[in-house]
Design a protein around this motif. Structure first.
Motif, PDB file in Angstrom:
ATOM      1  N   MET A   1       0.812  -1.213   0.000  1.00 48.11           N
ATOM      2  CA  MET A   1       0.000   0.000   0.000  1.00 48.11           C
ATOM      3  C   MET A   1       0.848   1.267   0.000  1.00 48.11           C
ATOM      4  O   MET A   1       0.363   2.336  -0.399  1.00 48.11           O
ATOM      5  CB  MET A   1      -0.900  -0.008   1.247  1.00 48.11           C
ATOM      6  CG  MET A   1      -1.948   1.078   1.303  1.00 48.11           C
ATOM      7  SD  MET A   1      -3.238   0.835   0.060  1.00 48.11           S
ATOM      8  CE  MET A   1      -4.287   2.251   0.403  1.00 48.11           C
ATOM      9  N   GLN A   2       2.127   1.171   0.412  1.00 46.44           N
ATOM     10  CA  GLN A   2       2.896   2.403   0.602  1.00 46.44           C
ATOM     11  C   GLN A   2       3.080   3.195  -0.697  1.00 46.44           C
ATOM     12  O   GLN A   2       3.033   4.429  -0.696  1.00 46.44           O
ATOM     13  CB  GLN A   2       4.249   2.118   1.254  1.00 46.44           C
ATOM     14  CG  GLN A   2       5.252   1.382   0.424  1.00 46.44           C
ATOM     15  CD  GLN A   2       6.624   1.313   1.090  1.00 46.44           C
ATOM     16  OE1 GLN A   2       6.984   2.154   1.903  1.00 46.44           O
ATOM     17  NE2 GLN A   2       7.385   0.294   0.747  1.00 46.44           N
TER      18      GLN A   2
ATOM     19  N   GLY B   1       0.678   9.809   8.602  1.00 48.78           N
ATOM     20  CA  GLY B   1       0.486   8.895   9.729  1.00 48.78           C
ATOM     21  C   GLY B   1       0.615   7.443   9.312  1.00 48.78           C
ATOM     22  O   GLY B   1       1.251   6.635  10.005  1.00 48.78           O
ATOM     23  N   PHE B   2       0.028   7.107   8.162  1.00 50.71           N
ATOM     24  CA  PHE B   2       0.126   5.726   7.670  1.00 50.71           C
ATOM     25  C   PHE B   2       1.574   5.365   7.364  1.00 50.71           C
ATOM     26  O   PHE B   2       2.066   4.303   7.776  1.00 50.71           O
ATOM     27  CB  PHE B   2      -0.729   5.555   6.413  1.00 50.71           C
ATOM     28  CG  PHE B   2      -0.559   4.223   5.741  1.00 50.71           C
ATOM     29  CD1 PHE B   2      -1.205   3.098   6.228  1.00 50.71           C
ATOM     30  CD2 PHE B   2       0.270   4.084   4.628  1.00 50.71           C
ATOM     31  CE1 PHE B   2      -1.035   1.855   5.625  1.00 50.71           C
ATOM     32  CE2 PHE B   2       0.444   2.858   4.013  1.00 50.71           C
ATOM     33  CZ  PHE B   2      -0.212   1.736   4.522  1.00 50.71           C
ATOM     34  N   GLN B   3       2.278   6.251   6.650  1.00 50.33           N
ATOM     35  CA  GLN B   3       3.655   5.971   6.247  1.00 50.33           C
ATOM     36  C   GLN B   3       4.589   5.840   7.449  1.00 50.33           C
ATOM     37  O   GLN B   3       5.448   4.956   7.486  1.00 50.33           O
ATOM     38  CB  GLN B   3       4.179   7.082   5.329  1.00 50.33           C
ATOM     39  CG  GLN B   3       3.551   7.107   3.949  1.00 50.33           C
ATOM     40  CD  GLN B   3       4.100   6.025   3.041  1.00 50.33           C
ATOM     41  OE1 GLN B   3       5.022   5.299   3.382  1.00 50.33           O
ATOM     42  NE2 GLN B   3       3.519   5.904   1.861  1.00 50.33           N
TER      43      GLN B   3
ATOM     44  N   PRO C   1       4.188  -7.449  -3.820  1.00 51.00           N
ATOM     45  CA  PRO C   1       3.886  -6.911  -5.157  1.00 51.00           C
ATOM     46  C   PRO C   1       2.488  -7.267  -5.643  1.00 51.00           C
ATOM     47  O   PRO C   1       1.884  -6.490  -6.385  1.00 51.00           O
ATOM     48  CB  PRO C   1       4.977  -7.515  -6.045  1.00 51.00           C
ATOM     49  CG  PRO C   1       5.548  -8.651  -5.275  1.00 51.00           C
ATOM     50  CD  PRO C   1       5.380  -8.314  -3.838  1.00 51.00           C
ATOM     51  N   LEU C   2       1.966  -8.420  -5.244  1.00 51.70           N
ATOM     52  CA  LEU C   2       0.596  -8.772  -5.629  1.00 51.70           C
ATOM     53  C   LEU C   2      -0.394  -7.750  -5.081  1.00 51.70           C
ATOM     54  O   LEU C   2      -1.273  -7.262  -5.802  1.00 51.70           O
ATOM     55  CB  LEU C   2       0.235 -10.177  -5.122  1.00 51.70           C
ATOM     56  CG  LEU C   2       0.907 -11.363  -5.814  1.00 51.70           C
ATOM     57  CD1 LEU C   2       0.460 -12.661  -5.161  1.00 51.70           C
ATOM     58  CD2 LEU C   2       0.558 -11.378  -7.296  1.00 51.70           C
ATOM     59  N   PHE C   3      -0.249  -7.434  -3.795  1.00 47.41           N
ATOM     60  CA  PHE C   3      -1.114  -6.424  -3.191  1.00 47.41           C
ATOM     61  C   PHE C   3      -0.933  -5.073  -3.882  1.00 47.41           C
ATOM     62  O   PHE C   3      -1.900  -4.349  -4.132  1.00 47.41           O
ATOM     63  CB  PHE C   3      -0.811  -6.283  -1.701  1.00 47.41           C
ATOM     64  CG  PHE C   3      -1.447  -7.326  -0.838  1.00 47.41           C
ATOM     65  CD1 PHE C   3      -2.803  -7.598  -0.926  1.00 47.41           C
ATOM     66  CD2 PHE C   3      -0.691  -8.044   0.081  1.00 47.41           C
ATOM     67  CE1 PHE C   3      -3.396  -8.569  -0.123  1.00 47.41           C
ATOM     68  CE2 PHE C   3      -1.274  -9.011   0.891  1.00 47.41           C
ATOM     69  CZ  PHE C   3      -2.632  -9.271   0.781  1.00 47.41           C
ATOM     70  N   GLY C   4       0.319  -4.714  -4.165  1.00 48.74           N
ATOM     71  CA  GLY C   4       0.586  -3.424  -4.784  1.00 48.74           C
ATOM     72  C   GLY C   4      -0.088  -3.279  -6.133  1.00 48.74           C
ATOM     73  O   GLY C   4      -0.676  -2.235  -6.438  1.00 48.74           O
ATOM     74  N   VAL C   5      -0.017  -4.329  -6.958  1.00 47.40           N
ATOM     75  CA  VAL C   5      -0.632  -4.283  -8.290  1.00 47.40           C
ATOM     76  C   VAL C   5      -2.150  -4.204  -8.182  1.00 47.40           C
ATOM     77  O   VAL C   5      -2.801  -3.389  -8.850  1.00 47.40           O
ATOM     78  CB  VAL C   5      -0.204  -5.517  -9.117  1.00 47.40           C
ATOM     79  CG1 VAL C   5      -1.014  -5.600 -10.409  1.00 47.40           C
ATOM     80  CG2 VAL C   5       1.281  -5.456  -9.435  1.00 47.40           C
ATOM     81  N   VAL C   6      -2.730  -5.024  -7.320  1.00 49.21           N
ATOM     82  CA  VAL C   6      -4.193  -5.038  -7.165  1.00 49.21           C
ATOM     83  C   VAL C   6      -4.695  -3.706  -6.611  1.00 49.21           C
ATOM     84  O   VAL C   6      -5.673  -3.130  -7.111  1.00 49.21           O
ATOM     85  CB  VAL C   6      -4.624  -6.204  -6.248  1.00 49.21           C
ATOM     86  CG1 VAL C   6      -6.108  -6.104  -5.913  1.00 49.21           C
ATOM     87  CG2 VAL C   6      -4.336  -7.541  -6.919  1.00 49.21           C
TER      88      VAL C   6
END
Length: 307
Positions: free
Chosen positions: A24-25, A225-227, A259-264
């Motif tokens: 997510m970052q 805050g998230f980062q 990377p899977l999460f990042g792409v989605v």
């Protein structure tokens, strides 16, 4: 005797959250880029997270030995960590979050390749070399993506290249830690070196490149805050806890989810297009990472003695 546990439901759940945060970052950097320059965001998050790590160490009564005998190696990994996020911050200005997360996470491939020639215990087997070839073939295919898009948007190629450089910087950080006295240092102490040096160098980089823009919107503060709290502090604390209590090689294999999460997430949240060539290349990169990082685990499963 190694008392670290095998993968269980708790480890899977924590790694799922860890990879989700890392995936997510890049998306959050893209979203907040309208209000905060990416390099400035990364500088601020490093400073805040560094303070949180220092407070945690004080709370647990772990000494803050920044000037000890490992300070030179700490400075080196801090500089490499800074370059990683300087490259990443610049990459997301030119390319998509999906591309950035895949190219950033080529780090294990670069690290395995370098360590093969530097550390005897890290020599790769033939199957792992196949993984290296798969990954680099995937990088080439994903880097080219859709030729029409590459011609129309040459800046995207620059962003992709910067993301690869971020992955290489991450790999070099791993190599220095693995092959120096930092391998026996406190993981929180090493993280503190990285965060504090990154805060100083990324702040200087933001100043030199004129990236001082900070529009104090709710989106900007939520992203910061998230980062800082979720990614740079909590997520890495979870990671260090996991590798302390579970078998690191098997935990590391699960990192392919990032990377899977990042792409989605890039596709769902930012409506980023996923080119067929990029998708195929990304899958080859993931296969290479799994083969390189998971070789020992897969070998144990295949050749496990039957009861």
């Amino acid at each position: 005797m190694d008392t670290r546990r095998s993968i269980d439901g708790q480890a899977m759940g924590l790694m799922l959250l860890f990879c989700l945060c890392l995936g997510m970052q890049q998306v959050v950097l893209k979203i907040a880029g309208q209000d905060v320059a990416p390099v400035l965001m990364l500088a601020l998050r490093s400073g805040i997270a560094g303070c949180l790590v220092a407070c945690y160490m004080k709370w647990t009564r772990e000494p803050l030995d920044l000037g000890g005998r490992n300070w030179r190696q700490g400075l080196v990994v801090g500089v490499l960590f800074s370059f990683e996020y300087l490259f990443l911050g610049e990459a997301v200005r030119y390319t998509t979050a999906s591309h950035a997360v895949v190219f950033l996470n080529t780090a294990p491939i670069f690290a395995a390749l370098i360590l093969h020639f530097r550390v005897r215990e890290e020599r790769m087997a033939a199957a792992q070399w196949v993984g290296i070839l798969l990954a680099f073939g995937g990088i080439a295919l994903a880097f080219l993506g859709n030729p029409e898009n590459s011609v129309a948007a040459p800046d995207m190629l620059l962003g992709d290249f910067l993301a690869v450089m971020a992955g290489l910087s991450w790999a070099l950080t791993t190599v220095v830690i693995r092959s120096s006295r930092l391998a026996h240092n406190s993981v929180r102490q090493t993280l503190l070196y990285q965060l504090l040096v990154a805060f100083v160098l990324l702040t200087l980089a933001a100043g030199l490149t004129g990236q001082w823009g900070f529009n104090p919107t709710p989106r900007a503060f939520a992203s910061l805050g998230f980062q800082s709290v979720i990614v740079a502090f909590a997520a890495f604390m979870v990671w260090f806890w996991l590798i302390r209590h579970y078998q690191a090689s098997r935990i590391g294999v699960l990192g392919f989810m990032t990377p899977l999460f990042g792409v989605v997430l890039g596709s769902l949240i930012l409506d980023e297009p996923i080119e067929p060539n990029f998708l195929l290349g990304a899958l080859l990169v993931l296969a290479g990472i799994l083969l390189v990082n998971g070789y020992g685990w897969m070998k144990q499963l295949i050749f496990k003695p039957r009861p």
